[in-house]
Design a protein around this motif. Sequence first.
Motif, PDB file in Angstrom:
ATOM      1  N   THR A 110       6.915  -1.055   8.125  1.00  9.05           N
ATOM      2  CA  THR A 110       6.419  -0.927   9.486  1.00  9.05           C
ATOM      3  C   THR A 110       7.534  -0.481  10.431  1.00  9.05           C
ATOM      4  O   THR A 110       8.710  -0.745  10.209  1.00  9.05           O
ATOM      5  CB  THR A 110       5.841  -2.248  10.013  1.00  9.05           C
ATOM      6  N   TRP A 154       8.425   7.929  17.382  1.00 12.83           N
ATOM      7  CA  TRP A 154       7.269   7.719  18.253  1.00 12.83           C
ATOM      8  C   TRP A 154       7.232   8.863  19.267  1.00 12.83           C
ATOM      9  O   TRP A 154       8.255   9.215  19.861  1.00 12.83           O
ATOM     10  CB  TRP A 154       7.354   6.395  18.999  1.00 12.83           C
ATOM     11  N   LEU A 169       3.949  -1.632  20.185  1.00 14.93           N
ATOM     12  CA  LEU A 169       3.181  -0.780  19.289  1.00 14.93           C
ATOM     13  C   LEU A 169       3.722  -0.931  17.873  1.00 14.93           C
ATOM     14  O   LEU A 169       4.935  -1.080  17.679  1.00 14.93           O
ATOM     15  CB  LEU A 169       3.278   0.675  19.728  1.00 14.93           C
ATOM     16  N   SER A 170       2.829  -0.868  16.920  1.00 14.76           N
ATOM     17  CA  SER A 170       3.222  -0.964  15.523  1.00 14.76           C
ATOM     18  C   SER A 170       2.644   0.203  14.736  1.00 14.76           C
ATOM     19  O   SER A 170       1.596   0.753  15.097  1.00 14.76           O
ATOM     20  CB  SER A 170       2.736  -2.281  14.918  1.00 14.76           C
ATOM     21  N   CYS A 171       3.336   0.547  13.681  1.00 15.76           N
ATOM     22  CA  CYS A 171       2.884   1.618  12.801  1.00 15.76           C
ATOM     23  C   CYS A 171       3.123   1.167  11.366  1.00 15.76           C
ATOM     24  O   CYS A 171       4.257   0.848  10.993  1.00 15.76           O
ATOM     25  CB  CYS A 171       3.649   2.897  13.100  1.00 15.76           C
ATOM     26  N   THR A 184      -2.516   5.742  19.190  1.00 13.58           N
ATOM     27  CA  THR A 184      -3.082   4.567  19.834  1.00 13.58           C
ATOM     28  C   THR A 184      -2.933   4.739  21.343  1.00 13.58           C
ATOM     29  O   THR A 184      -1.886   5.154  21.827  1.00 13.58           O
ATOM     30  CB  THR A 184      -2.406   3.273  19.324  1.00 13.58           C
ATOM     31  N   GLY A 237       0.571   9.689  12.409  1.00 13.00           N
ATOM     32  CA  GLY A 237      -0.522   8.752  12.493  1.00 13.00           C
ATOM     33  C   GLY A 237      -1.587   9.252  13.447  1.00 13.00           C
ATOM     34  O   GLY A 237      -1.440  10.311  14.071  1.00 13.00           O
ATOM     35  N   ALA A 290      -1.190   3.646  13.377  1.00 13.65           N
ATOM     36  CA  ALA A 290      -0.626   3.060  14.600  1.00 13.65           C
ATOM     37  C   ALA A 290      -1.609   2.072  15.216  1.00 13.65           C
ATOM     38  O   ALA A 290      -2.830   2.243  15.130  1.00 13.65           O
ATOM     39  CB  ALA A 290      -0.297   4.161  15.591  1.00 13.65           C
ATOM     40  N   SER A 347       8.103  -0.392  14.796  1.00 13.55           N
ATOM     41  CA  SER A 347       7.547  -0.893  16.046  1.00 13.55           C
ATOM     42  C   SER A 347       8.253  -0.269  17.241  1.00 13.55           C
ATOM     43  O   SER A 347       9.402   0.172  17.142  1.00 13.55           O
ATOM     44  CB  SER A 347       7.699  -2.409  16.112  1.00 13.55           C
ATOM     45  N   TYR A 378      -0.096   7.307  21.984  1.00 13.94           N
ATOM     46  CA  TYR A 378       1.188   7.180  21.303  1.00 13.94           C
ATOM     47  C   TYR A 378       0.988   7.400  19.801  1.00 13.94           C
ATOM     48  O   TYR A 378       0.105   6.787  19.186  1.00 13.94           O
ATOM     49  CB  TYR A 378       1.792   5.809  21.568  1.00 13.94           C
ATOM     50  N   TYR A 379       1.845   8.249  19.236  1.00 13.29           N
ATOM     51  CA  TYR A 379       1.770   8.592  17.832  1.00 13.29           C
ATOM     52  C   TYR A 379       3.050   8.198  17.112  1.00 13.29           C
ATOM     53  O   TYR A 379       4.149   8.396  17.637  1.00 13.29           O
ATOM     54  CB  TYR A 379       1.590  10.099  17.658  1.00 13.29           C
ATOM     55  N   CYS A 380       2.908   7.675  15.896  1.00 13.32           N
ATOM     56  CA  CYS A 380       4.081   7.491  15.057  1.00 13.32           C
ATOM     57  C   CYS A 380       4.152   8.650  14.071  1.00 13.32           C
ATOM     58  O   CYS A 380       3.127   9.255  13.738  1.00 13.32           O
ATOM     59  CB  CYS A 380       4.061   6.153  14.338  1.00 13.32           C
TER      60      CYS A 380
END
Length: 121
Positions: free
Chosen positions: A77, A35, A19-21, A115, A112, A5, A79, A93-95
């Motif tokens: 990915t 998320w 946010l991206s993962c 972040t 993940g 993440a 988001s 924040y977790y994916c």
Amino acid sequence: VQLQASGGGLVQAGGSLRLSCAASGRTFTNYAMGWFRQAPGKEREFVAAISRYGATSDYADSVKGRSTISRNNAKNTVSLQINSLKPEDTAVYYCAAGPRVASDLRPYDYWGQGTQVTVSS
């Protein structure tokens, strides 16, 4: 599957973050993606989730209407765009990846590292 993440940071209230993962290691389309977030002293809670090909999504009431989850299966990915950020959105924040869209943590098999998102008032 490994999840990474990114995109967190310090934002003023009313601002936006994306946010991206990034996923690697297994076939991305085998997994629904979610998320979650965890604020200090609180349990991890659901934020949003999306199905394997993006046909279905779900949101927590706390972010509904001001957030969008999306995925790019060609790039592996997922988001999360959050607008109109509030101080109460402050959390790590977790994916996560799992077999289906769910608001419960338990179905998700992979997580993940998280972040940090901090929203100042």
